[in-house]
Design a protein around this motif. Structure first.
Motif, PDB file in Angstrom:
ATOM      1  N   ASP A 118      -2.153  -3.115   3.672  1.00  0.00           N
ATOM      2  CA  ASP A 118      -1.760  -4.654   3.533  1.00  0.00           C
ATOM      3  C   ASP A 118      -1.822  -5.218   4.945  1.00  0.00           C
ATOM      4  O   ASP A 118      -0.987  -5.236   5.649  1.00  0.00           O
ATOM      5  CB  ASP A 118      -0.276  -4.705   3.274  1.00  0.00           C
ATOM      6  CG  ASP A 118      -0.016  -5.765   2.622  1.00  0.00           C
ATOM      7  OD1 ASP A 118      -0.704  -6.857   2.804  1.00  0.00           O
ATOM      8  OD2 ASP A 118       1.220  -6.120   2.082  1.00  0.00           O
ATOM      9  N   SER A 175       3.339  -1.047   4.691  1.00  0.00           N
ATOM     10  CA  SER A 175       2.134  -1.914   4.841  1.00  0.00           C
ATOM     11  C   SER A 175       0.795  -1.118   5.064  1.00  0.00           C
ATOM     12  O   SER A 175      -0.162  -1.445   4.696  1.00  0.00           O
ATOM     13  CB  SER A 175       2.417  -3.202   5.468  1.00  0.00           C
ATOM     14  OG  SER A 175       3.438  -3.824   5.133  1.00  0.00           O
ATOM     15  N   TYR A 182      -1.214  -8.468   0.599  1.00  0.00           N
ATOM     16  CA  TYR A 182      -2.000  -8.095  -0.494  1.00  0.00           C
ATOM     17  C   TYR A 182      -1.385  -7.202  -1.464  1.00  0.00           C
ATOM     18  O   TYR A 182      -1.714  -7.447  -2.775  1.00  0.00           O
ATOM     19  CB  TYR A 182      -3.099  -7.334   0.090  1.00  0.00           C
ATOM     20  CG  TYR A 182      -4.287  -7.967   1.022  1.00  0.00           C
ATOM     21  CD1 TYR A 182      -4.331  -9.504   1.123  1.00  0.00           C
ATOM     22  CD2 TYR A 182      -4.886  -7.070   2.105  1.00  0.00           C
ATOM     23  CE1 TYR A 182      -5.150  -9.975   1.841  1.00  0.00           C
ATOM     24  CE2 TYR A 182      -5.662  -7.942   2.825  1.00  0.00           C
ATOM     25  CZ  TYR A 182      -5.819  -9.222   2.706  1.00  0.00           C
ATOM     26  OH  TYR A 182      -6.672  -9.976   3.788  1.00  0.00           O
ATOM     27  N   TYR A 183      -0.365  -6.440  -1.230  1.00  0.00           N
ATOM     28  CA  TYR A 183       0.496  -5.623  -2.061  1.00  0.00           C
ATOM     29  C   TYR A 183       1.610  -6.287  -2.776  1.00  0.00           C
ATOM     30  O   TYR A 183       1.772  -6.290  -3.992  1.00  0.00           O
ATOM     31  CB  TYR A 183       0.830  -4.392  -1.325  1.00  0.00           C
ATOM     32  CG  TYR A 183       1.600  -3.379  -2.237  1.00  0.00           C
ATOM     33  CD1 TYR A 183       0.889  -2.740  -3.057  1.00  0.00           C
ATOM     34  CD2 TYR A 183       2.993  -3.420  -2.150  1.00  0.00           C
ATOM     35  CE1 TYR A 183       1.706  -1.834  -3.963  1.00  0.00           C
ATOM     36  CE2 TYR A 183       3.625  -2.505  -2.981  1.00  0.00           C
ATOM     37  CZ  TYR A 183       3.038  -1.790  -3.837  1.00  0.00           C
ATOM     38  OH  TYR A 183       3.896  -0.784  -4.597  1.00  0.00           O
ATOM     39  N   ARG A 229      -0.229   1.116   2.601  1.00  0.00           N
ATOM     40  CA  ARG A 229      -0.972   0.448   1.211  1.00  0.00           C
ATOM     41  C   ARG A 229      -2.234  -0.382   1.926  1.00  0.00           C
ATOM     42  O   ARG A 229      -2.555  -1.502   0.894  1.00  0.00           O
ATOM     43  CB  ARG A 229       0.030  -0.413   0.379  1.00  0.00           C
ATOM     44  CG  ARG A 229       1.139   0.524  -0.103  1.00  0.00           C
ATOM     45  CD  ARG A 229       2.464  -0.275  -0.616  1.00  0.00           C
ATOM     46  NE  ARG A 229       3.184   0.763  -1.239  1.00  0.00           N
ATOM     47  CZ  ARG A 229       4.364   0.338  -1.552  1.00  0.00           C
ATOM     48  NH1 ARG A 229       5.236  -0.525  -0.931  1.00  0.00           N
ATOM     49  NH2 ARG A 229       5.259   1.041  -1.986  1.00  0.00           N
TER      50      ARG A 229
END
Length: 305
Positions: free
Chosen positions: A269, A264, A80-81, A267
């Protein structure tokens, strides 16, 4: 040996499946991933759109089945990031963590086992007390503090080693010492305790009575039996080094898989976190499986049992 191997392999597969189910469920039940991706300022419509786009509105069992079958093909989705395939992202980082883990466990074994043997051969001697001191210091000293001390001494004061980066083998010296020193106390104590038990056994006294040399008695008869629990412990420590090297990688700016896990999680993710949890768990399972096979080769009684 074949039957024993198949049994252990079947158990390893079941454990891996259970870990994948638990990690997937806990990550999804810990909060709404759509809300985490959308952010605090997102509206309900934005969250609903993200939930539909990523398939979070489907039943959890359906999401898990899709993720598992994709993971078996090596497809862990897209980050996603970072906006990159998770498999590619982890593949670029995993070599650093693998190198660090292998070097760390090698340093720990090559240092702790000889010290444990020497301490058992000469109990209550100076070398025994030195081994005890190293063991206590390894347990009491936080790894992040030890790493910073090494950076100050060898990088800032004497300028012997680089403080960060992965450009050459010198960059891995201090991280290897920090990571390996954490595993040394347990391996050393277990080696010492095992050797003390074995050296007082009847078959060791019999071997000496038959005129076997001290080196043959020590390494062929004593160490081979005393090392069995050390093999299992080393496998667990190796799995921990690969999965728990976040602190060491952060201190020395080694952007490996451990540092990627920390990024991750911060964030949200989710695909990357799920893949890393599964991969780190597989490391534990594989190393434990290999240690069981090695122990069965060292001690045939385990295969019979």
């Amino acid at each position: 040996m074949l039957i024993y191997t198949l049994k252990r392999l079947g158990l390893a597969v079941l454990v891996a499946l259970a870990v994948s189910m638990l990690s997937f469920a806990l990550l999804h039940l810990s909060g709404d991933p759509a809300s985490a991706i959308a952010g605090e300022s997102a509206t309900d419509a934005d969250i609903a759109a993200i939930r539909a786009f990523y398939g979070f509105d489907r039943p959890l069992i359906v999401q898990y089945a899709d993720w598992l079958f994709s993971a078996l093909r090596g497809d862990f989705g897209e980050s996603y990031y970072f906006q990159l395939p998770v498999a590619q992202l982890i593949g670029d980082r995993l070599s650093i963590t693998m190198t660090l883990g292998i070097c760390g466990i090698s340093f720990a074994i090559l240092t702790a086992v000889p010290l444990g043997v020497a301490a058992a051969v000469r109990p209550n001697s100076m070398i025994d007390r030195m081994a005890l001191f190293i063991s206590v210091m390894g347990q009491a000293m936080p790894s992040f503090w030890f790493g910073l001390v090494l950076v100050v001494i060898f990088s800032i004061k004497f300028r012997l080693l680089p403080p960060s980066g992965t450009e050459s083998w010198k960059n891995f010296i201090m991280p290897t010492v920090v990571l390996g020193y954490y595993a040394m106390p347990a391996i050393m104590r277990l080696t010492r305790a095992g050797m003390l038990d074995v050296l007082s056994a009847d078959y060791v006294r019999t071997a000496r009575a038959k005129g076997a040399s001290e080196m043959r008695v020590m390494f062929k008869h004593a160490l081979r039996n005393a090392i069995i629990p050390v093999v299992s412990l080393s496998a667990v420590q190796m799995g921990f080094m690969l999965g728990g090297s976040i602190v060491v990688e952060s201190i020395f700016a080694l952007h490996g898989a451990g540092y990627l896990a920390w990024e991750s999680i911060g964030r949200n993710d989710l695909p990357t976190v799920q893949a890393l949890i599964l991969i780190f768990a597989l490391f534990y399972i594989v190393f434990t499986f290999l240690s069981d096979l090695l122990n069965a080769w060292l001690d045939p009684r385990m295969r019979v049992g």
